[in-house]
Design an enzyme around this catalytic site. Structure first.
Site, PDB file in Angstrom:
ATOM      1  N   TYR A  26      -7.459 -11.341  -0.494  1.00 33.37           N
ATOM      2  CA  TYR A  26      -7.851  -9.929  -0.532  1.00 33.37           C
ATOM      3  C   TYR A  26      -8.851  -9.680  -1.651  1.00 33.37           C
ATOM      4  O   TYR A  26      -8.730 -10.219  -2.743  1.00 33.37           O
ATOM      5  CB  TYR A  26      -6.628  -9.026  -0.742  1.00 33.37           C
ATOM      6  CG  TYR A  26      -7.007  -7.558  -0.728  1.00 33.37           C
ATOM      7  CD1 TYR A  26      -7.217  -6.903   0.479  1.00 33.37           C
ATOM      8  CD2 TYR A  26      -7.201  -6.856  -1.910  1.00 33.37           C
ATOM      9  CE1 TYR A  26      -7.603  -5.565   0.501  1.00 33.37           C
ATOM     10  CE2 TYR A  26      -7.594  -5.517  -1.902  1.00 33.37           C
ATOM     11  CZ  TYR A  26      -7.786  -4.889  -0.685  1.00 33.37           C
ATOM     12  OH  TYR A  26      -8.181  -3.574  -0.650  1.00 33.37           O
TER      13      TYR A  26
ATOM     14  N   ASP B 112     -11.279   5.503   4.625  1.00 30.18           N
ATOM     15  CA  ASP B 112     -12.323   4.870   3.822  1.00 30.18           C
ATOM     16  C   ASP B 112     -13.764   5.278   4.169  1.00 30.18           C
ATOM     17  O   ASP B 112     -14.505   5.721   3.325  1.00 30.18           O
ATOM     18  CB  ASP B 112     -12.224   3.349   3.946  1.00 30.18           C
ATOM     19  CG  ASP B 112     -10.855   2.804   3.535  1.00 30.18           C
ATOM     20  OD1 ASP B 112      -9.897   3.582   3.404  1.00 30.18           O
ATOM     21  OD2 ASP B 112     -10.750   1.586   3.361  1.00 30.18           O
TER      22      ASP B 112
ATOM     23  N   GLN C 107      -3.104   7.641  -3.275  1.00 27.29           N
ATOM     24  CA  GLN C 107      -3.273   7.718  -1.817  1.00 27.29           C
ATOM     25  C   GLN C 107      -2.531   8.948  -1.298  1.00 27.29           C
ATOM     26  O   GLN C 107      -1.771   9.558  -2.050  1.00 27.29           O
ATOM     27  CB  GLN C 107      -2.745   6.420  -1.167  1.00 27.29           C
ATOM     28  CG  GLN C 107      -3.780   5.791  -0.271  1.00 27.29           C
ATOM     29  CD  GLN C 107      -3.397   4.462   0.340  1.00 27.29           C
ATOM     30  OE1 GLN C 107      -2.292   3.978   0.175  1.00 27.29           O
ATOM     31  NE2 GLN C 107      -4.323   3.871   1.065  1.00 27.29           N
TER      32      GLN C 107
ATOM     33  N   ARG D  30     -15.278  -2.594  10.767  1.00 27.77           N
ATOM     34  CA  ARG D  30     -15.034  -2.374   9.336  1.00 27.77           C
ATOM     35  C   ARG D  30     -16.193  -1.602   8.708  1.00 27.77           C
ATOM     36  O   ARG D  30     -17.262  -1.464   9.294  1.00 27.77           O
ATOM     37  CB  ARG D  30     -14.878  -3.730   8.632  1.00 27.77           C
ATOM     38  CG  ARG D  30     -13.662  -4.529   9.044  1.00 27.77           C
ATOM     39  CD  ARG D  30     -12.355  -3.954   8.525  1.00 27.77           C
ATOM     40  NE  ARG D  30     -12.334  -3.846   7.072  1.00 27.77           N
ATOM     41  CZ  ARG D  30     -11.343  -3.273   6.385  1.00 27.77           C
ATOM     42  NH1 ARG D  30     -10.299  -2.752   7.008  1.00 27.77           N
ATOM     43  NH2 ARG D  30     -11.396  -3.197   5.072  1.00 27.77           N
TER      44      ARG D  30
ATOM     45  N   GLU E  27      -3.767  -1.639  14.320  1.00 20.63           N
ATOM     46  CA  GLU E  27      -4.057  -0.750  13.191  1.00 20.63           C
ATOM     47  C   GLU E  27      -4.620   0.579  13.693  1.00 20.63           C
ATOM     48  O   GLU E  27      -4.249   1.645  13.225  1.00 20.63           O
ATOM     49  CB  GLU E  27      -5.058  -1.449  12.253  1.00 20.63           C
ATOM     50  CG  GLU E  27      -5.342  -0.690  10.971  1.00 20.63           C
ATOM     51  CD  GLU E  27      -6.326  -1.423  10.062  1.00 20.63           C
ATOM     52  OE1 GLU E  27      -6.884  -2.457  10.481  1.00 20.63           O
ATOM     53  OE2 GLU E  27      -6.532  -0.946   8.931  1.00 20.63           O
TER      54      GLU E  27
ATOM     55  N   TRP F 254       0.857  -1.190   0.000  1.00 17.36           N
ATOM     56  CA  TRP F 254       0.000   0.000   0.000  1.00 17.36           C
ATOM     57  C   TRP F 254       0.895   1.243   0.000  1.00 17.36           C
ATOM     58  O   TRP F 254       1.953   1.250   0.642  1.00 17.36           O
ATOM     59  CB  TRP F 254      -0.886   0.029   1.248  1.00 17.36           C
ATOM     60  CG  TRP F 254      -2.293  -0.419   1.004  1.00 17.36           C
ATOM     61  CD1 TRP F 254      -3.383   0.377   0.834  1.00 17.36           C
ATOM     62  CD2 TRP F 254      -2.781  -1.775   0.894  1.00 17.36           C
ATOM     63  NE1 TRP F 254      -4.514  -0.396   0.629  1.00 17.36           N
ATOM     64  CE2 TRP F 254      -4.169  -1.713   0.647  1.00 17.36           C
ATOM     65  CE3 TRP F 254      -2.177  -3.024   0.955  1.00 17.36           C
ATOM     66  CZ2 TRP F 254      -4.963  -2.837   0.491  1.00 17.36           C
ATOM     67  CZ3 TRP F 254      -2.953  -4.157   0.799  1.00 17.36           C
ATOM     68  CH2 TRP F 254      -4.326  -4.056   0.562  1.00 17.36           C
TER      69      TRP F 254
HETATM   70  C1  DGY Z   1      -9.241  -1.872   2.241  1.00 17.31           C
HETATM   71  O1  DGY Z   1      -9.215  -2.848   1.502  1.00 17.31           O
HETATM   72  O2  DGY Z   1      -9.912  -1.796   3.276  1.00 17.31           O
HETATM   73  C2  DGY Z   1      -8.389  -0.754   1.952  1.00 17.31           C
HETATM   74  O3  DGY Z   1      -8.556   0.281   2.849  1.00 17.31           O
HETATM   75  C3  DGY Z   1      -8.485  -0.277   0.552  1.00 17.31           C
HETATM   76  O4  DGY Z   1      -7.364   0.497   0.353  1.00 17.31           O
END
Ligand code: DGY
Length: 422
Positions: A85, A163, A105, A196, A387, A37
């Site tokens: 992913y 996000d 980004q 999330r 995180e 990233w």
């Molecule tokens: C995710 O996959 O959650 C990321 O934040 C995308 O960049």
């Protein structure tokens, strides 16, 4: 005698960077984010630079191998396939030299390149000379395609890195994700879904990816057709700061930096268009509707990092830090949209604290900067290299053994951080 059972915080942080190293690039954390990233890598370089300057330059150089012909540096580089992913390279259809996403980004790489350089200028000069033109072209891509009245716009919520912040709620409501189809999220198999983004958000994230891909990631076409275009404090303040740092690096190399100086002036004017007088705060502005987001976020406080000292922001900062034990929350805890554990709708992020703290210190707000460094260090020491953190309780949230939290420890909060790191 040293205690052989318990590694020090520095040792743990270095072990996380080495453990997340995939050879030339570092993943944010195994499982949840298995690729390179963009801004995570810039923080990783900062962390590596505290003990291995050569490895720090490799991180940035690998990131820049993904640069597109138009100058854009993607937000994810899919160096090696990983089915864990979603959405992967087949969904994005990036058009650069390395399989990638189609958005960028926050451009913090030049700023961390400057910190790496400051730690060891002699060992850094050759790598810096190689990357300087690439960083300059990337910054110019923002200037060419993403300005609105001098403020930097995002075309996807993932581009700001924040996000699901309430900053985008208005713009997201303007999207009808018709035809998005079925897909399987992977993030919620790695992390508690309550931490999330929701399905409502994800449908719109994926719809925007599909739109970009259909337009072959052509910026002129996206400018016409994309309903999501938000002038964002994260991008505007980090690019302004990065241009200042790039100009300083260019001068050290003897380069002509006059075009960067012009860009700095344009961005300084643009930053002021993000001042929301009713909120008395820097805010996100929806370019399509002309409406303010009405959000005091942790990105609002990046003004000092960009070299802008606004008395109104000091008042906001003191208010926010008085109502939560572990600042700086990603959204105002007094707002009804605050959600202490849900990603960018409340949690505190070490990386944002580091940028805010560096800015506070440079603008002379030394006591506030030191207090933030202290509480952030305590958060990491007491709750781990998470995180993000619940700003009210300090509890760890999201992914663990996180690269950028380890980097923030090494570069900013560790008592052993090298001179030049922060
Ligand atoms: C995710 O996959 O959650 C990321 O934040 C995308 O960049």
């Amino acid at each position: 005698m040293t205690n052989q059972m318990t590694p020090t915080m520095d040792e743990q942080a270095r072990a996380i960077l080495r453990g997340n190293d995939r050879g030339g690039y570092t993943v944010p954390t195994a499982g949840l984010y298995p690729y390179q990233w963009n801004w995570d890598s810039a923080f990783a370089a900062w962390g590596f630079a505290t003990f291995d300057v050569a490895r720090a330059w490799v991180e940035i150089e690998t990131l820049l191998t993904g640069q597109w012909d138009n100058g854009m540096v993607p937000h994810i580089l899919f160096h090696r396939p990983d089915p864990g992913y979603f959405p992967g390279p087949d969904v994005w259809g990036g058009v650069g030299p390395v399989p990638s996403s189609g958005i960028s980004q926050p451009p913090v790489a030049a700023s961390f390149a400057r910190r790496v350089y400051d730690i060891d200028p002699d060992a850094s000069r050759e790598a810096l000379a190689r990357i300087f033109p690439r960083l300059k072209a990337w910054h110019q891509w923002f200037m060419d395609w993403r300005l609105d009245q001098g403020a930097v716009c995002i075309t996807h919520p993932w581009e700001a890195g924040r996000d699901n912040t309430p900053d985008w709620d208005g713009a997201m409501a303007g999207i009808d994700p018709v035809g998005v189809g079925d897909y399987t999220r992977r993030d919620t198999s790695h992390v508690d879904p309550a931490m999330r983004p929701t399905k409502y958000d994800y449908d719109r994230y994926i719809w925007l990816v599909q739109l970009g891909r259909r337009l072959n990631w052509d910026e002129a076409a996206l400018l016409e057709e994309n309903p999501f275009r938000v002038a964002d404090p994260t991008m505007t303040f980090t690019l302004l700061r990065a241009q200042r740092d790039l100009a300083a690096l260019g001068r050290a190399l003897g380069e002509d930096v006059s075009s960067i100086d012009v860009a700095i002036q344009e961005l300084e004017a643009g930053a002021e268009t993000l001042w929301n007088p009713d909120l008395a705060c820097y805010d996100a502005r929806d370019v399509r509707s002309g409406k303010w987001a009405g959000c005091v976020s942790n990105a609002s406080f990046l003004n000092w990092y960009a070299g802008i000292d606004h008395p109104g922001m000091v008042a906001q900062y003191d208010r926010i830090t008085s109502i939560c034990k572990y600042p700086v929350p990603s959204h105002d805890p007094s707002s009804d949209r605050f959600d202490a554990k849900r990603y960018w709708r409340g949690p505190t992020w070490g990386i944002m604290n580091a940028l805010i703290g560096l800015g506070l210190e440079e603008c002379g707000h030394t006591d506030r900067a030191e207090a933030l460094r202290k509480t952030t260090g305590e958060l990491i020491r007491d709750h781990g290299f998470a995180e993000y953190f619940d700003p009210l309780t300090g509890h760890a949230a999201g992914g663990g053994t996180f690269t950028w939290t380890a980097a923030v420890w090494l570069g900013w909060t560790s008592p052993t951080r090298p001179k030049g790191a922060s």
